[in-house]
Design an enzyme around this catalytic site. Structure first.
Site, PDB file in Angstrom:
ATOM      1  N   GLY A 114       0.810  -1.219   0.000  1.00 34.15           N
ATOM      2  CA  GLY A 114       0.000   0.000   0.000  1.00 34.15           C
ATOM      3  C   GLY A 114       0.838   1.261   0.000  1.00 34.15           C
ATOM      4  N   ASN A 115       0.185   2.384   0.355  1.00 36.02           N
ATOM      5  CA  ASN A 115       0.816   3.713   0.272  1.00 36.02           C
ATOM      6  C   ASN A 115       1.395   3.889  -1.145  1.00 36.02           C
ATOM      7  OD1 ASN A 115       3.507   5.656   1.340  1.00 36.02           O
ATOM      8  ND2 ASN A 115       1.404   6.234   1.601  1.00 36.02           N
ATOM      9  N   LEU A 116       0.503   3.723  -2.097  1.00 38.27           N
ATOM     10  CA  LEU A 116       0.931   3.594  -3.492  1.00 38.27           C
ATOM     11  C   LEU A 116       1.455   4.907  -4.056  1.00 38.27           C
ATOM     12  CD1 LEU A 116      -2.022   1.384  -4.802  1.00 38.27           C
ATOM     13  CD2 LEU A 116       0.147   0.669  -3.773  1.00 38.27           C
ATOM     14  N   HIS A 117       2.562   4.813  -4.785  1.00 37.61           N
ATOM     15  CA  HIS A 117       3.124   5.966  -5.488  1.00 37.61           C
ATOM     16  C   HIS A 117       3.212   5.603  -6.974  1.00 37.61           C
ATOM     17  CE1 HIS A 117       6.710   3.515  -5.423  1.00 37.61           C
ATOM     18  NE2 HIS A 117       6.713   3.507  -4.098  1.00 37.61           N
ATOM     19  N   ASP A 118       3.779   6.524  -7.765  1.00 42.26           N
ATOM     20  CA  ASP A 118       3.806   6.293  -9.218  1.00 42.26           C
ATOM     21  C   ASP A 118       4.574   5.033  -9.601  1.00 42.26           C
ATOM     22  OD1 ASP A 118       2.243   8.453  -9.605  1.00 42.26           O
ATOM     23  OD2 ASP A 118       3.821   9.774 -10.387  1.00 42.26           O
TER      24      ASP A 118
ATOM     25  N   HIS B 131       4.448   2.130  -7.989  1.00 40.09           N
ATOM     26  CA  HIS B 131       3.465   1.039  -7.925  1.00 40.09           C
ATOM     27  C   HIS B 131       2.503   1.130  -9.118  1.00 40.09           C
ATOM     28  CE1 HIS B 131       4.209   1.472  -3.418  1.00 40.09           C
ATOM     29  NE2 HIS B 131       4.454   0.202  -3.617  1.00 40.09           N
TER      30      HIS B 131
ATOM     31  N   GLN C 206       7.937  -9.639   7.518  1.00 37.31           N
ATOM     32  CA  GLN C 206       9.169  -9.166   6.875  1.00 37.31           C
ATOM     33  C   GLN C 206       9.781  -7.962   7.585  1.00 37.31           C
ATOM     34  OE1 GLN C 206       6.871  -8.350   3.114  1.00 37.31           O
ATOM     35  NE2 GLN C 206       8.331  -6.694   2.895  1.00 37.31           N
TER      36      GLN C 206
ATOM     37  N   LYS D 115      13.483  -1.963  -8.119  1.00 40.30           N
ATOM     38  CA  LYS D 115      14.146  -1.194  -7.051  1.00 40.30           C
ATOM     39  C   LYS D 115      14.563  -2.151  -5.936  1.00 40.30           C
ATOM     40  CE  LYS D 115      12.861   0.561  -3.549  1.00 40.30           C
ATOM     41  NZ  LYS D 115      12.451   1.062  -2.273  1.00 40.30           N
TER      42      LYS D 115
ATOM     43  N   ARG E  94       8.981   4.772   1.578  1.00 36.04           N
ATOM     44  CA  ARG E  94       9.784   5.290   2.696  1.00 36.04           C
ATOM     45  C   ARG E  94      10.324   6.700   2.415  1.00 36.04           C
ATOM     46  NH1 ARG E  94      10.998  -0.533   3.641  1.00 36.04           N
ATOM     47  NH2 ARG E  94      10.004  -0.990   5.625  1.00 36.04           N
TER      48      ARG E  94
HETATM   49  O1  PAF Z   1       7.882  -4.950  -2.130  1.00 36.76           O
HETATM   50  C1  PAF Z   1       6.927  -4.984  -1.319  1.00 36.76           C
HETATM   51  O2  PAF Z   1       6.103  -4.071  -1.234  1.00 36.76           O
HETATM   52  C2  PAF Z   1       6.776  -6.192  -0.413  1.00 36.76           C
HETATM   53  O3  PAF Z   1       8.013  -6.667  -0.007  1.00 36.76           O
HETATM   54  C3  PAF Z   1       5.910  -7.301  -1.025  1.00 36.76           C
HETATM   55  C4  PAF Z   1       6.544  -7.891  -2.274  1.00 36.76           C
HETATM   56  C5  PAF Z   1       4.538  -6.766  -1.360  1.00 36.76           C
HETATM   57  C6  PAF Z   1       5.756  -8.443  -0.019  1.00 36.76           C
HETATM   58  O4  PAF Z   1       5.155  -8.006   1.153  1.00 36.76           O
END
Ligand code: PAF
Length: 281
Positions: A27-31, A33, A57, A147, A185
């Site tokens: 989530g917190n999508l940017h360009d 994504h 993770q 990235k 981030r």
């Molecule tokens: O790259 C990410 O945003 C995460 O590591 C992923 C691949 C969605 C797994 O949680």
């Protein structure tokens, strides 16, 4: 666009679909994504985006609690692009027996170096959630950003080793005009830090040029770390590797990747750049 909030909802929806492409995100999508989503849509009419901040993770002292969650804005952006469904499960739905008891997927070797050395367990968390998402969504295609180059290689190996019937596609890193790689981030950086952080990509580019005339890898890495420190970073690592298996670079490799991780204030940023070795036969 359907918003599927549980595994049961996803499974019911999935039964009515034929081919599906998946873009896994936190989530917190940017360009960056949105570029992955557009790529998926070019290949498949039916695209599912998962939004799940995966606790497995994150290390104990990392930013799991403060990780930005912007579901409403994310859904609006995805709806506008023509995504078929967003999958946003709860932690209890993904890990019903709790994190400690969860069966894990470990990709040995590659998971313990570079970012894996600095973030023990991180890639096991990534491989486990991506494997679960593949089993849940059953996509034919999944799209990831380059990235996170090491992550992409871990996912490729996991998919190959477990014979999962999914095509894993890596897409080039999207950048700000300054060259800074787009990342959720980056939102932690002040405007001044954001300016300074562009030095990470500049340093990768400088090293790429230097690789045209020198294969003294350790000297190049040392000089780059000094450049990063001068620019206000605290380097975690700066390393030139074989682009395929991420082992230490040799002059015989046909393709290298320069990988870097460095702290700007409290924010750990990563980036990479691939380099063809024109002298290799
Ligand atoms: O790259 C990410 O945003 C995460 O590591 C992923 C691949 C969605 C797994 O949680």
């Amino acid at each position: 666009m359907r918003v599927l909030k549980s595994l049961a909802e996803l499974r019911k929806w999935r039964q009515q679909q034929s081919e599906v492409a998946l873009v896994p995100t936190m989530g917190n999508l940017h360009d960056g994504h949105l570029h992955l989503v557009k790529t998926a849509l070019e290949r498949c009419d039916n695209v599912v985006v998962s939004i799940f901040v995966n606790p497995m993770q994150f290390g104990a002292n990392e930013d799991l609690d403060s990780y930005p969650r912007t579901l409403e804005a994310d859904c609006q952006a995805l709806d506008a692009l023509g995504v078929s469904a967003v999958f946003t499960p709860q932690v209890s739905d993904v890990y019903p027996r709790g994190l400690d008891k969860q069966t894990r997927i470990e990709v040995p070797g590659i998971s313990d170096i570079l970012c894996g050395a600095s973030r023990p367990g991180h890639f096991t968390g990534v491989a486990t959630i991506v494997c679960k998402l593949f089993n849940m969504v059953q996509p034919q295609l999944a799209v990831f950003g380059e990235k996170d180059y090491q992550q992409l290689q871990v996912i490729r190996l996991m998919t190959q080793d477990l014979s999962l019937p999914v095509e894993v596609l890596g897409e080039p890193t999207q950048r700000e005009t300054s060259g800074l790689a787009m990342s959720s981030r980056n939102g932690y950086l002040s405007p001044e830090q954001k300016q300074q952080a562009a030095a990470l990509y500049r340093t990768l580019q400088k090293t790429k040029v230097e690789l045209g005339v020198s294969t003294n890898f350790s000297e190049l890495e040392k000089a780059a770390e000094e450049d990063l420190s001068q620019a206000g970073f605290v380097p975690d690592y700066f390393s030139i590797r074989n682009a395929k298996d991420l082992q230490e670079a040799t002059a015989e490799d046909t393709e290298w990747v320069i990988l870097a991780a460095a702290f700007m204030g409290k924010t750990r940023l990563i980036d990479n750049l691939r380099v063809s070795n024109t002298s290799a036969r």
